[in-house]
Design a protein around this motif. Structure first.
Motif, PDB file in Angstrom:
ATOM      1  N   GLN A 291      45.989  16.313  43.485  1.00 46.81           N
ATOM      2  CA  GLN A 291      46.282  15.898  42.117  1.00 46.81           C
ATOM      3  C   GLN A 291      45.035  15.942  41.240  1.00 46.81           C
ATOM      4  O   GLN A 291      45.096  16.317  40.065  1.00 46.81           O
ATOM      5  CB  GLN A 291      46.880  14.495  42.110  1.00 46.81           C
ATOM      6  CG  GLN A 291      47.384  14.051  40.752  1.00 46.81           C
ATOM      7  CD  GLN A 291      48.512  14.939  40.249  1.00 46.81           C
ATOM      8  OE1 GLN A 291      49.631  14.861  40.723  1.00 46.81           O
ATOM      9  NE2 GLN A 291      48.223  15.792  39.264  1.00 46.81           N
ATOM     10  N   THR A 292      43.898  15.575  41.809  1.00 44.35           N
ATOM     11  CA  THR A 292      42.648  15.620  41.046  1.00 44.35           C
ATOM     12  C   THR A 292      42.322  17.042  40.613  1.00 44.35           C
ATOM     13  O   THR A 292      41.920  17.287  39.467  1.00 44.35           O
ATOM     14  CB  THR A 292      41.491  15.047  41.884  1.00 44.35           C
ATOM     15  OG1 THR A 292      41.763  13.672  42.159  1.00 44.35           O
ATOM     16  CG2 THR A 292      40.167  15.154  41.145  1.00 44.35           C
TER      17      THR A 292
ATOM     18  N   ARG B 211      44.663  18.164  37.858  1.00 46.14           N
ATOM     19  CA  ARG B 211      44.269  17.561  36.584  1.00 46.14           C
ATOM     20  C   ARG B 211      43.058  18.305  36.008  1.00 46.14           C
ATOM     21  O   ARG B 211      42.960  18.519  34.799  1.00 46.14           O
ATOM     22  CB  ARG B 211      43.951  16.087  36.798  1.00 46.14           C
ATOM     23  CG  ARG B 211      43.769  15.291  35.525  1.00 46.14           C
ATOM     24  CD  ARG B 211      43.531  13.817  35.833  1.00 46.14           C
ATOM     25  NE  ARG B 211      44.624  13.253  36.614  1.00 46.14           N
ATOM     26  CZ  ARG B 211      44.511  12.782  37.838  1.00 46.14           C
ATOM     27  NH1 ARG B 211      43.332  12.812  38.457  1.00 46.14           N
ATOM     28  NH2 ARG B 211      45.547  12.294  38.478  1.00 46.14           N
TER      29      ARG B 211
ATOM     30  N   ASN C  33      43.827  21.834  34.649  1.00 44.85           N
ATOM     31  CA  ASN C  33      44.568  21.634  33.392  1.00 44.85           C
ATOM     32  C   ASN C  33      45.498  22.800  33.090  1.00 44.85           C
ATOM     33  O   ASN C  33      45.809  23.071  31.933  1.00 44.85           O
ATOM     34  CB  ASN C  33      43.612  21.398  32.218  1.00 44.85           C
ATOM     35  CG  ASN C  33      44.292  20.707  31.054  1.00 44.85           C
ATOM     36  OD1 ASN C  33      45.182  19.873  31.252  1.00 44.85           O
ATOM     37  ND2 ASN C  33      43.893  21.046  29.839  1.00 44.85           N
TER      38      ASN C  33
ATOM     39  N   PRO D 200      49.335  18.688  35.913  1.00 41.63           N
ATOM     40  CA  PRO D 200      48.205  17.769  35.726  1.00 41.63           C
ATOM     41  C   PRO D 200      48.547  16.303  35.986  1.00 41.63           C
ATOM     42  O   PRO D 200      47.638  15.490  36.170  1.00 41.63           O
ATOM     43  CB  PRO D 200      47.824  17.994  34.259  1.00 41.63           C
ATOM     44  CG  PRO D 200      48.211  19.410  33.987  1.00 41.63           C
ATOM     45  CD  PRO D 200      49.500  19.587  34.750  1.00 41.63           C
ATOM     46  N   GLN D 201      49.839  15.968  36.023  1.00 39.31           N
ATOM     47  CA  GLN D 201      50.223  14.564  36.186  1.00 39.31           C
ATOM     48  C   GLN D 201      50.975  14.234  37.459  1.00 39.31           C
ATOM     49  O   GLN D 201      50.972  13.088  37.892  1.00 39.31           O
ATOM     50  CB  GLN D 201      51.082  14.114  34.990  1.00 39.31           C
ATOM     51  CG  GLN D 201      50.309  13.965  33.706  1.00 39.31           C
ATOM     52  CD  GLN D 201      51.127  13.327  32.604  1.00 39.31           C
ATOM     53  OE1 GLN D 201      52.312  13.033  32.760  1.00 39.31           O
ATOM     54  NE2 GLN D 201      50.506  13.126  31.465  1.00 39.31           N
TER      55      GLN D 201
ATOM     56  N   GLY E  54      52.760  16.406  31.590  1.00 37.10           N
ATOM     57  CA  GLY E  54      51.408  16.583  31.077  1.00 37.10           C
ATOM     58  C   GLY E  54      51.144  17.956  30.516  1.00 37.10           C
ATOM     59  O   GLY E  54      49.994  18.346  30.342  1.00 37.10           O
TER      60      GLY E  54
END
Length: 283
Positions: A41-42, A45, A48, A72-73, A215
């Motif tokens: 997930q990082t 994000r 993007n 991203p979320q 996101g």
């Protein structure tokens, strides 16, 4: 205790692109083994992009590989352009399908079949987990956010095959392109709009997809929504068995999505793919 960084092969693919840098990019980590959910997930994000994916060994003999897909979320059970882009990356890295010309991807939504010939790939649309007309309250929220009158909506439908998509059909491509949505009014929505191009042109429909709930403000090209919409429109007789969708011009892209509905009811969604980045990534 010192954490040892994970260095993994990495490819970025442009999907549904008629030329490089004109479609929807997806970042693909080709070995997701040992990468934690938090790390996945990082990275998603950080990139993007609409989606970042991780290729893993399959858990069933029917599949060539397993795929996890992150916006991203959040993680998605299925998404279209990441499916095609990840298949292209897997082939680029030397992946060999169990069956010539056919890749089987395992993901949270189940098994997805992908056909490939050269740089063109297409996936078999998975079943919708929700269909039918939108309720009036939600439709009103969408039309208000889109800044359109309710009578401009020719039809509306849930076309959800995992991400949560809903769609409204407008009369013309021009109406779709002219939308200036206020997504603050539908912050959790996964919603799109389609409208017809004039007859005789290269494209049957113009489509735009908005995913504030994931996101992503506006998706440059969306395979999962194209799949759900195609299942709806071809089954109702609104759309022909073979057509093309244009998407992305409002965000500086020129994506082309091909749809083929076969007599057996299977809908194929595909397009061209370009590998644009090859290297490694440190997690």
């Amino acid at each position: 205790m010192t954490t040892i960084p994970l260095v993994r092969p990495f490819i970025q693919v442009d999907v549904f692109s008629t030329r490089p840098f004109s479609g929807n990019p997806v970042a693909v980590v080709l070995d997701g083994s040992g990468v934690s959910d938090e790390q996945m997930q990082t990275l998603a994000r950080w990139t993007n992009l609409s989606e970042t994916t991780f290729v893993l060994p399959p858990t069933t003999d029917e599949a060539d590989y397993r795929l996890r897909i992150f916006t991203p979320q959040a993680e998605l059970p299925f998404a279209g352009h990441p499916t095609l882009g990840s298949a292209r990356a897997w082939l680029e890295a030397g992946g060999t399908p169990r069956h010539a010309g056919r890749i089987v991807q395992e993901c949270a939504a189940g098994l997805v079949t992908i056909r490939h010939q050269g740089e063109d790939l297409e996936f078999a649309a998975p079943p919708r987990i929700r269909d039918g007309a939108l309720d009036e309250a939600y439709l009103e929220r969408i039309t208000t956010a889109f800044g359109i009158r309710s009578e401009q909506v020719l039809a509306h439908q849930w076309v959800d095959n995992g991400p949560g998509w809903a769609v409204v059909q407008l009369a013309t491509a021009r109406e779709v392109l002219d939308l200036e949505p206020d997504l603050s009014l539908i912050p959790d929505a996964m919603v799109g709009a389609i409208g017809a191009h004039p007859a005789g042109g290269e494209y049957r429909y113009e489509m735009r997809t908005f995913a504030p709930g994931a996101g992503v403000i506006e998706d440059p090209a969306c395979g999962s929504m194209s799949a759900g919409v195609a299942q709806w429109l071809t089954a109702s007789g609104e759309a022909p068995a073979v057509y093309r969708v244009s998407q992305g011009s409002r965000v500086g892209r020129d994506a082309a999505i091909a749809v083929t509905a076969e007599p057996d009811g299977i809908v194929w969604v595909g397009g061209n793919t370009h590998v644009l980045v090859r290297g490694t990534i440190t997690l």
